[in-house]
Write an enzyme that holds these catalytic residues in place. Structure first.
Site, mmCIF file in Angstrom:
data_model
loop_
_atom_site.group_PDB
_atom_site.id
_atom_site.type_symbol
_atom_site.label_atom_id
_atom_site.label_comp_id
_atom_site.label_asym_id
_atom_site.label_seq_id
_atom_site.Cartn_x
_atom_site.Cartn_y
_atom_site.Cartn_z
ATOM 1 C CB SER A 41 -8.195 -0.400 -1.435
ATOM 2 O OG SER A 41 -7.257 -0.259 -0.228
ATOM 3 C CD GLN B 95 -2.714 6.262 -3.801
ATOM 4 O OE1 GLN B 95 -3.310 6.909 -4.641
ATOM 5 N NE2 GLN B 95 -2.717 6.694 -2.573
ATOM 6 C CG ASP C 79 -5.012 -1.298 -2.288
ATOM 7 O OD1 ASP C 79 -5.439 -2.469 -2.112
ATOM 8 O OD2 ASP C 79 -4.902 -0.556 -1.625
ATOM 9 C CE1 TYR D 285 -4.001 -4.800 4.573
ATOM 10 C CE2 TYR D 285 -1.595 -4.435 4.366
ATOM 11 C CZ TYR D 285 -2.861 -4.814 3.953
ATOM 12 O OH TYR D 285 -2.800 -5.270 2.701
ATOM 13 N NE ARG E 24 -4.413 -1.639 1.643
ATOM 14 C CZ ARG E 24 -5.467 -1.830 2.504
ATOM 15 N NH1 ARG E 24 -5.429 -1.821 3.467
ATOM 16 N NH2 ARG E 24 -6.322 -2.518 2.118
#
Length: 380
Positions: A134, A128, A131, A229, A123
């Site tokens: 997410s 991004q 990901d 996290y 991450r």
């Protein structure tokens, strides 16, 4: 020209697909030869004709395509038969769930298959667009609120009617990661009063920007872990957290729990005593049910009723919105693949932070250190 196979997912309940006609067009433009197994996109309402129009070859029998593929794009982990069908040095990309699929990981390594797990994508800013955790958690957080609202016997919004005023529902969300924040936004759009708890004090501003109220906890220790996290907290901290939350949970109509720690059992946030404090008719939606549950009473894939409180343990919630889940997941996979391309071929660059972080198996070895360590301690 490297060959890519997108097979039909066969795991029970899996409705997503790893490529869409949109991403197929872009992969073909990048020089790949695309083969799609017939029906691969049907549960996401993506027709074989749409894939053919995008330039892919659709085959009803993918057995030979497995053995010829240089790259296989997947959603769910591979079965033993699928691993055995791959040729050595092939590349597999998917949500491989390495901590809960030890035999698959061992087979991938022994078969000299290079595998990249989408849930291991670091991450960082550059990654991004890759990901997948997410993108799928965003869907799960949204859907969790809809589940809670649909099973609650009350309105979510404040209503002022000729028959009198109906107060808004109260929602408590545990965990302000991607799923939790989307749950906050969705519950607020539906008109609920939303309170949020998280072990990371730094997310308070994000919660409040979405209209939620942050529940203050004793922050003697930081809950910020690595890679974006939350970390696993001490039992003393969790005990004090539960004491504070019991009052808020007792007044809630819906509680949504989202806290998970990679590779470990989900932290126990909602105890039996806390559920006992809830009013009859209240609803709990536990997004960590597959990891053992944030709620002591939740069961993965089941509904539990305890003294009038309904506890839902949905599994693979993103798959319940298969069209959009597939669309964003396919874009995540495409971004990872394009980042690995050099001179019109896919190259495994171990110096690349994203590749190194995502790599599960490579050159006959388990490349992901935490998985290798866990599996070594679980030798059959």
């Amino acid at each position: 020209m490297e060959k890519i196979l997108i097979p039909k997912e066969r795991r029970a309940g899996e409705t997503r697909v790893a490529a869409t006609p949109e991403t197929v067009k872009r992969l073909i433009k990048d020089g790949f030869d695309l083969t799609i197994e017939a029906g691969a996109g049907e549960d996401s309402y993506l027709s074989d004709a749409a894939y053919e129009e995008a330039g892919a070859k659709v085959v009803s029998d993918a057995s030979s395509a497995w053995s010829e593929a240089d790259v296989v794009l997947k959603v769910s982990p591979l079965s033993s038969a699928e691993v055995e069908a791959l040729k050595p040095e092939a590349i597999v990309i998917g949500l491989l769930d390495p901590y809960r699929e030890p035999e698959m990981v061992r087979k991938l390594a022994s078969g000299r298959i290079t595998s990249l797990a989408m849930e291991l994508v670091p991450r960082i800013t550059r990654a991004q667009s890759m990901d997948a955790l997410s993108s799928q958690a965003n869907i799960a957080g949204y859907k969790a609120v809809l589940l809670g609202a649909s099973r609650l016997t009350r309105y979510f919004p404040l209503l002022m009617t000729a028959a009198g005023t109906i107060p808004p529902a109260r929602v408590v969300i545990m965990g302000a990661g991607v799923a939790g924040l989307q749950a906050v936004a969705t519950a607020k759009r539906l008109g609920a009063v939303v309170e949020v708890s998280d072990i990371r004090e730094e997310v308070k501003e994000q919660v409040e920007s979405l209209g939620g109220r942050f529940i203050d906890l004793p922050f003697e220790e930081s809950g910020e872990g690595t890679g974006g996290y939350a970390k696993e907290m001490t039992e003393d901290f969790l005990r004090r957290q539960r004491e504070i939350l019991t009052e808020h949970v007792g007044a809630a109509d819906v509680v949504i729990t989202t806290a998970q720690v990679p590779g470990k059992q989900a932290p126990r946030l909602l105890t039996l005593d806390m559920v006992n404090a809830m009013r009859p008719g209240a609803v709990v939606v536990d997004l960590a049910a597959e990891q053992g549950g944030n709620c002591e009473l939740s069961r993965a894939g089941e509904e539990v009723v305890h003294d009038g409180v309904l506890i839902l343990g949905p599994v693979n919630l993103a798959a319940s919105m298969s069209h959009d889940a597939s669309m964003v997941y396919a874009r995540n996979v495409l971004a990872l693949l394009q980042g690995m391309m050099k001179d019109e071929t896919i190259q495994i660059d171990l110096e690349d932070e994203v590749v190194a972080g995502s790599l599960l198996t490579h050159a006959g070895e388990i490349a992901h250190a935490p998985t290798a360590e866990k599996l070594q301690g679980e030798q059959p």
